[in-house]
Design an enzyme around this catalytic site. Structure first.
Site, PDB file in Angstrom:
ATOM      1  N   SER A  68       0.702  -1.192  -0.041  1.00 25.83           N
ATOM      2  CA  SER A  68      -0.026   0.106   0.082  1.00 25.83           C
ATOM      3  C   SER A  68       0.792   1.234   0.200  1.00 25.83           C
ATOM      4  O   SER A  68       1.889   1.563  -0.971  1.00 25.83           O
ATOM      5  CB  SER A  68      -0.943  -0.141   1.285  1.00 25.83           C
ATOM      6  N   LEU A  69       0.739   2.027   1.165  1.00 26.87           N
ATOM      7  CA  LEU A  69       1.644   3.346   1.056  1.00 26.87           C
ATOM      8  C   LEU A  69       3.188   2.691   1.187  1.00 26.87           C
ATOM      9  O   LEU A  69       4.030   3.362   0.562  1.00 26.87           O
ATOM     10  CB  LEU A  69       1.391   4.071   2.204  1.00 26.87           C
ATOM     11  N   ASP A 194      -9.639  -6.798  -3.836  1.00 27.22           N
ATOM     12  CA  ASP A 194      -9.212  -5.591  -3.264  1.00 27.22           C
ATOM     13  C   ASP A 194     -10.037  -4.252  -3.348  1.00 27.22           C
ATOM     14  O   ASP A 194     -10.378  -3.698  -4.591  1.00 27.22           O
ATOM     15  CB  ASP A 194      -7.828  -4.953  -3.828  1.00 27.22           C
ATOM     16  N   HIS A 222      -7.347  -6.359   0.319  1.00 29.79           N
ATOM     17  CA  HIS A 222      -6.154  -5.557   0.178  1.00 29.79           C
ATOM     18  C   HIS A 222      -4.985  -6.076   1.126  1.00 29.79           C
ATOM     19  O   HIS A 222      -3.597  -5.744   0.815  1.00 29.79           O
ATOM     20  CB  HIS A 222      -6.403  -4.169   0.658  1.00 29.79           C
TER      21      HIS A 222
END
Length: 242
Positions: A68-69, A194, A222
């Site tokens: 993710s980030l 996701d 996710h």
């Protein structure tokens, strides 16, 4: 074998990797907290500030795994500090988290705007909402939700500004222009269900990155490393030998 470094996502901490660490015993692994998350000090507001802070603690030639980030940071570190990164492993990744007219496979700008406004008004509720979105669609939704919640960085006065910076990075960062310059081999892992970042984003990465392979978890959201840690660990092992 190179060290494996795991970079978590927004609002969480290194504790989110516990199920995967249990599935990969006996390996040299580092799980740093992102800037301003967990016990890590805050960096500046720019992506480069975060990337430089993380890169300073990386061994040379590591396998850098970002989620993710953390995947955004891993891509930026691979470009700006190539001696640190031998290969990339990206999960729930996208070069841009905000949708635009020429980039539909992302969260709407209104959704991210609401997250940022909500975090300013009620940060705890915003974190719970973000956790729910990450677990949505996963066959192990309850377990994923519990693990994510237990790994949250508290949105207290010590962390709130850095967490707000992280949301701004998700809203404003666009790494599509740098993708052709990523020379390292990249393994992409993505949940087909996701709800935070559509699988189309990973498919774009697989096409745009010069040396990329994509594996999709059919029944995951996710965070497939939480819902299917053993299967995920098997792919991690393979990616480290690519």
């Amino acid at each position: 074998m190179s060290a494996l470094v795991l970079l978590h996502g927004w609002g969480l901490s290194h504790r989110v990797w516990a199920p995967l660490l249990a599935a990969l015993p006996g390996h040299a692994m580092l799980t740093p907290d992102l800037p301003g998350h967990g016990d890590a000090p805050r960096a500046g507001p720019r992506l480069a500030d975060w990337s430089d802070a993380v890169a300073a603690g990386l061994p040379k030639g590591c396998t850098l795994a970002g989620w993710s980030l953390g995947a955004l940071l891993a891509l930026d570190i691979a470009r700006r500090h190539p001696d640190k990164v031998a290969r990339l492993l990206l999960t729930g990744a996208s070069p841009r988290f905000t949708a635009t007219d020429d980039w539909p496979c992302a969260l709407s700008a209104d959704t991210l705007r609401d997250f940022r406004a909500g975090f300013g008004a009620d940060p705890d509720a915003t974190q719970r909402r973000f956790v729910a979105l990450q677990a949505l669609g996963d066959h192990a939704r309850r377990n994923v939700t519990q693990t994510l919640t237990a790994a949250l960085t508290p949105a207290d006065t010590a962390h709130r500004e850095a967490l707000a910076d992280g949301l701004a990075l998700l809203a404003d960062t666009d790494l599509r222009p740098i993708l052709p310059a990523i020379a390292q081999p990249v393994r992409l892992l993505h949940g087909a269900r996701d709800a935070l970042m559509p699988v189309a984003a990973a498919e774009h990465l697989a096409d745009a990155l010069p040396h990329a392979r994509l594996s999709i978890f059919a029944d995951s959201g996710h965070a497939p490393f939480l819902s299917r840690p053993d299967d995920f660990a098997t792919l991690v092992e393979g990616a480290r030998h690519d």
